[in-house]
Design an enzyme around this catalytic site. Structure first.
Site, PDB file in Angstrom:
ATOM      1  N   ARG A   1      29.275  11.350  11.409  1.00 12.25           N
ATOM      2  CA  ARG A   1      28.278  11.605  12.452  1.00 12.25           C
ATOM      3  C   ARG A   1      26.932  12.034  11.864  1.00 12.25           C
ATOM      4  O   ARG A   1      26.150  12.692  12.540  1.00 12.25           O
ATOM      5  CB  ARG A   1      28.800  12.682  13.407  1.00 12.25           C
TER       6      ARG A   1
ATOM      7  N   CYS B   1      10.846   0.831  16.358  1.00 11.93           N
ATOM      8  CA  CYS B   1      11.386  -0.403  15.778  1.00 11.93           C
ATOM      9  C   CYS B   1      12.562  -0.067  14.865  1.00 11.93           C
ATOM     10  O   CYS B   1      13.641  -0.633  15.000  1.00 11.93           O
ATOM     11  CB  CYS B   1      10.305  -1.148  15.013  1.00 11.93           C
TER      12      CYS B   1
ATOM     13  N   HIS C   1       0.853  -1.196   0.000  1.00  7.31           N
ATOM     14  CA  HIS C   1       0.000   0.000   0.000  1.00  7.31           C
ATOM     15  C   HIS C   1       0.885   1.241   0.000  1.00  7.31           C
ATOM     16  O   HIS C   1       1.226   1.793   1.051  1.00  7.31           O
ATOM     17  CB  HIS C   1      -0.922  -0.017   1.213  1.00  7.31           C
TER      18      HIS C   1
ATOM     19  N   ARG D   1      15.750  -2.529  15.386  1.00  6.85           N
ATOM     20  CA  ARG D   1      15.956  -3.414  16.538  1.00  6.85           C
ATOM     21  C   ARG D   1      14.938  -4.541  16.570  1.00  6.85           C
ATOM     22  O   ARG D   1      15.187  -5.619  17.117  1.00  6.85           O
ATOM     23  CB  ARG D   1      15.925  -2.615  17.837  1.00  6.85           C
TER      24      ARG D   1
ATOM     25  N   HIS E   1      11.842 -11.339  12.783  1.00 13.12           N
ATOM     26  CA  HIS E   1      10.923 -12.431  13.096  1.00 13.12           C
ATOM     27  C   HIS E   1       9.714 -12.520  12.167  1.00 13.12           C
ATOM     28  O   HIS E   1       9.313 -11.539  11.540  1.00 13.12           O
ATOM     29  CB  HIS E   1      10.431 -12.297  14.543  1.00 13.12           C
TER      30      HIS E   1
ATOM     31  N   TYR F   1       5.748 -13.695  12.691  1.00  8.47           N
ATOM     32  CA  TYR F   1       4.746 -14.048  13.695  1.00  8.47           C
ATOM     33  C   TYR F   1       4.119 -15.403  13.363  1.00  8.47           C
ATOM     34  O   TYR F   1       3.976 -15.774  12.192  1.00  8.47           O
ATOM     35  CB  TYR F   1       3.675 -12.965  13.789  1.00  8.47           C
TER      36      TYR F   1
END
Length: 264
Positions: A127, A146, A51, A166, A207, A209
């Site tokens: 930096r 996230c 989308h 993460r 991951h 689900y």
């Protein structure tokens, strides 16, 4: 987007069963990296329809420093609805941290404006970084970031970006994240008179689900198609002046969409 399918298969083959905050359960691996050459096409997943309206509007919303879903609703984007409070507020999530990171002395740092200035005036700096992971405000956020930390890099007149994510929902979230940051690189490059280079995605807890397994196998059965091309139809005076209509994706011919539940 063969890399994306290979990641899905890797999680299926090597993932460890883990519990998670949502109570859904996952198959998880730790530490994975993908590199997308943005010269070769816009990295929008083709093995299911994504989308694009939501991806573009969400990024524009982040860049405005907004943390209320009213703008998203005005544009028929509902991806943040599950986390908003009764007033549509999400707390100091991405937009706040990107554009107004609070300092102990009461000031606010506009990280995006700072990065733009660095790219124009000190492109070799190591930096050129934006962080959404503000430890002091995590408990006020509806959802902890996230995609937490990203860095820009300039070489040979090309702008590249590496993101550290993460936590990554590979089936639902990752296609959005890849496309969103690729779009940001294109916008930043245009504003800084640079070509686009690579987008490098680095995942932490990566991951699938447990209630996305059927959808994952369906997607893996499909053959990737040619990547589309991003066209930016004008160059605004500022990174913060882009509008939805400024963007066009040419040649996007995906397989049909695949619905899946969101883990809250």
């Amino acid at each position: 987007m063969k890399q994306y399918l290979e990641l899905m298969q890797k999680v299926l083959d090597e993932g460890t069963q883990k519990n998670d905050r949502t109570g859904t359960g996952t198959l998880s691996i730790f530490g994975h990296q993908m590199r997308f050459n943005l010269q070769e096409g816009f990295p929008l997943v083709t093995t299911k329809r994504c989308h694009l309206r939501s991806i573009i509007h969400e990024l524009l919303w982040f860049l405005q420093g907004d943390t209320n879903i009213a703008y998203l609703h005005e544009n028929n984007v509902t991806i943040w609805d599950e986390w908003a409070d009764e007033n549509g507020d999400l707390g100091p999530v991405y937009g706040k941290q990107w554009r107004a990171w609070p300092t102990p002395d009461g000031r606010h740092i506009d990280q995006i404006a700072t990065v733009l200035s660095q790219l124009k005036n000190d492109p070799d700096s190591r930096r050129i970084i934006v962080s959404a992971w503000n430890v002091g405000e995590l408990d006020k956020m509806a959802l902890a970031p996230c995609h937490a930390f990203f860095q820009f890099y300039v070489a040979d007149g090309k702008l590249s970006c590496q993101l550290y994510q993460r936590s990554c929902d590979v089936f639902l979230g990752l296609p959005f994240n890849i496309a969103s940051y690729a779009l940001l690189v294109h916008m930043m490059a245009q504003q800084c008179d640079l070509d686009v280079g690579d987008f490098v995605w680095t995942g932490g807890d990566t991951h699938l689900y447990s209630n996305h397994m059927e959808q994952t196998h369906l997607q893996l059965s499909r053959e990737p198609r040619a990547l589309p091309k991003l066209v930016i139809k004008r160059k605004p005076d500022s990174l913060f002046d882009y509008r939805f209509d400024d963007f066009e994706i040419e040649g996007y011919d995906p397989h049909p969409g695949i619905k899946a539940p969101v883990a809250i």
